[in-house]
Design a protein around this motif. Structure first.
Motif, mmCIF file in Angstrom:
data_model
loop_
_atom_site.group_PDB
_atom_site.id
_atom_site.type_symbol
_atom_site.label_atom_id
_atom_site.label_comp_id
_atom_site.label_asym_id
_atom_site.label_seq_id
_atom_site.Cartn_x
_atom_site.Cartn_y
_atom_site.Cartn_z
ATOM 1 N N ARG A 58 0.838 -1.214 0.000
ATOM 2 C CA ARG A 58 0.000 0.000 0.000
ATOM 3 C C ARG A 58 0.870 1.261 0.000
ATOM 4 N NH1 ARG A 58 -4.994 -1.275 -1.480
ATOM 5 N NH2 ARG A 58 -6.010 -2.764 -0.123
ATOM 6 N N THR A 59 1.895 1.246 0.825
ATOM 7 C CA THR A 59 2.779 2.417 0.902
ATOM 8 C C THR A 59 3.419 2.684 -0.459
ATOM 9 O OG1 THR A 59 3.226 2.040 3.240
ATOM 10 C CG2 THR A 59 4.847 3.352 2.041
ATOM 11 N N GLU A 61 2.282 1.802 -3.275
ATOM 12 C CA GLU A 61 1.208 2.239 -4.184
ATOM 13 C C GLU A 61 0.943 3.741 -4.043
ATOM 14 O OE1 GLU A 61 -2.595 0.617 -3.156
ATOM 15 O OE2 GLU A 61 -3.607 1.687 -4.767
ATOM 16 N N MET A 62 0.822 4.203 -2.796
ATOM 17 C CA MET A 62 0.518 5.621 -2.558
ATOM 18 C C MET A 62 1.643 6.517 -3.072
ATOM 19 S SD MET A 62 -2.403 5.260 -1.328
ATOM 20 C CE MET A 62 -3.247 3.800 -0.737
ATOM 21 N N MET A 63 2.877 5.981 -3.030
ATOM 22 C CA MET A 63 4.047 6.762 -3.440
ATOM 23 C C MET A 63 4.367 6.603 -4.925
ATOM 24 S SD MET A 63 5.100 8.063 -0.543
ATOM 25 C CE MET A 63 6.823 8.467 -0.656
ATOM 26 N N ASP A 64 3.534 5.872 -5.658
ATOM 27 C CA ASP A 64 3.788 5.596 -7.083
ATOM 28 C C ASP A 64 5.130 4.923 -7.311
ATOM 29 O OD1 ASP A 64 1.357 6.786 -8.018
ATOM 30 O OD2 ASP A 64 2.256 8.758 -7.684
ATOM 31 N N ALA B 13 -6.564 -1.918 5.818
ATOM 32 C CA ALA B 13 -6.323 -0.475 5.927
ATOM 33 C C ALA B 13 -5.666 0.021 4.644
ATOM 34 C CB ALA B 13 -5.427 -0.181 7.119
ATOM 35 N N GLY B 14 -6.185 1.090 4.108
ATOM 36 C CA GLY B 14 -5.627 1.620 2.869
ATOM 37 C C GLY B 14 -6.515 1.380 1.665
ATOM 38 N N LYS B 21 -7.597 7.083 -4.915
ATOM 39 C CA LYS B 21 -6.486 7.315 -5.842
ATOM 40 C C LYS B 21 -6.865 6.880 -7.255
ATOM 41 C CE LYS B 21 -1.626 6.933 -6.394
ATOM 42 N NZ LYS B 21 -0.371 6.276 -6.273
ATOM 43 N N LYS B 25 -7.351 9.255 -10.625
ATOM 44 C CA LYS B 25 -6.587 8.967 -11.847
ATOM 45 C C LYS B 25 -7.529 8.893 -13.046
ATOM 46 C CE LYS B 25 -2.299 6.501 -10.929
ATOM 47 N NZ LYS B 25 -1.699 5.208 -10.659
ATOM 48 N N ARG B 35 -1.199 12.289 -5.611
ATOM 49 C CA ARG B 35 -0.264 11.691 -4.667
ATOM 50 C C ARG B 35 -0.424 12.298 -3.279
ATOM 51 N NH1 ARG B 35 5.996 11.516 -6.009
ATOM 52 N NH2 ARG B 35 5.278 10.494 -7.889
ATOM 53 N N ALA B 38 -3.575 10.939 -1.760
ATOM 54 C CA ALA B 38 -3.436 9.517 -1.433
ATOM 55 C C ALA B 38 -2.630 9.324 -0.154
ATOM 56 C CB ALA B 38 -2.780 8.775 -2.597
ATOM 57 N N ILE B 39 -1.500 10.029 -0.039
ATOM 58 C CA ILE B 39 -0.634 9.843 1.133
ATOM 59 C C ILE B 39 -1.315 10.368 2.400
ATOM 60 C CG2 ILE B 39 1.578 10.456 2.210
ATOM 61 C CD1 ILE B 39 2.750 10.613 -0.637
ATOM 62 N N TYR B 42 -4.209 8.103 3.322
ATOM 63 C CA TYR B 42 -3.694 6.801 3.756
ATOM 64 C C TYR B 42 -3.181 6.878 5.199
ATOM 65 C CZ TYR B 42 -0.590 2.689 3.717
ATOM 66 O OH TYR B 42 0.052 1.518 4.006
ATOM 67 N N PHE B 100 4.481 1.251 11.421
ATOM 68 C CA PHE B 100 3.877 2.563 11.665
ATOM 69 C C PHE B 100 4.117 2.953 13.125
ATOM 70 C CE2 PHE B 100 1.900 0.980 7.894
ATOM 71 C CZ PHE B 100 1.842 2.101 7.089
#
Lengths: 116, 137
Positions: A58-59, A61-64, B13-14, B21, B25, B35, B38-39, B42, B100
């Protein structure tokens, strides 16, 4: 450098994303803390990590991000690989430990991308 | 768009952020805006799962901005000012083992959004409002 170069340099097993091996990568980030990865957004294209859970995908993905390398021989489960496939992310596993894997890629021309 | 974030399900989660996202797009939103949305979302979604037993997220999209409201009925944040400081975390050890809980969640959300407000009442819940502007649009 492209994704295939990473696989070669790290002698890594490719777990998914064969069709994306030609993608160019400029910078990488090595961390087991996903929050730290998310804090430095500057066009990171490769993630090296020893953490194995779905939030790694997921991380990325979010960061492309283009490619995830699991170090120390760690391997994600099928669900994680499926998630990466859906997101067109290449996943590989190398036996090298984090420091060595990062060092080899840096030596090969990949940069950190974060200014100090 | 409206999403329910399921409680205590770290694996899922996510999903909401991923769906947003994808939608952004599809409608051709500026990649930088996508981006940042999304971040920020998230990080918020992860917070909801690890601290607040899930919650609800509403996202409104306009050509020039994306507005997100993340509302939960969790324990609330005792000291918002401290929670906004990079490195301050109340997350338990097991959350750190998941990658995390580095105390970067709220600071990251603030960093990637143009506007952010946090309202929280102990024992009642927390609502985070975030907006990302499309400067190019």
């Amino acid at each position: 450098m492209n994704v295939q170069d990473i696989q070669r340099i790290l002698r890594a097993d490719l777990l998914c994303g064969e069709e994306h091996l030609g993608r160019e990568v400029q910078t990488a980030c090595g961390s087991d803390m996903m929050s730290d990865v998310l804090a430095y957004v500057k066009e990171q294209s490769v993630l090296l990590t020893g953490l194995v859970n779905p939030q790694v995908i997921r991380t990325a993905e979010m960061m492309d991000m283009v490619c995830i390398v699991f170090v120390r021989g760690k391997r994600p489960n099928e669900d994680m690989i499926e998630l990466a496939k859906e997101r067109s992310i290449v996943v590989m596993s190398t036996k090298f430990r984090m420091f060595t894997a990062c060092g080899l890629l840096y030596e090969g021309g990949l940069k950190g991308g974060c200014k100090v | 768009m409206h999403y329910v974030v399921p409680p205590d399900d770290f694996t899922r989660a996510g999903e909401a952020s991923s769906a947003v996202k994808k939608t952004l797009k599809q409608i051709g939103m500026n990649p930088d805006v996508i981006r940042r949305v999304a971040i920020a979302m998230y990080e918020g979604e992860i917070n909801m799962v690890i601290h607040a037993h899930g919650g609800e997220i509403t996202v409104d999209v306009a050509p020039d901005r994306v507005d997100m409201v993340l509302a939960d009925e969790g324990p609330g944040i005792a000291d918002i000012e401290r929670a906004m400081q990079a490195g301050y975390s109340t997350a338990p050890e097991e959350v750190r083992n998941l990658g995390f809980g580095a105390g970067m969640g709220l600071p990251n959300m603030k960093k990637y959004t143009d506007e952010m407000t946090v309202e929280s009442t102990l024992g009642v819940g927390t609502t985070v409002r975030m907006s990302v502007f499309n400067h190019a649009g």
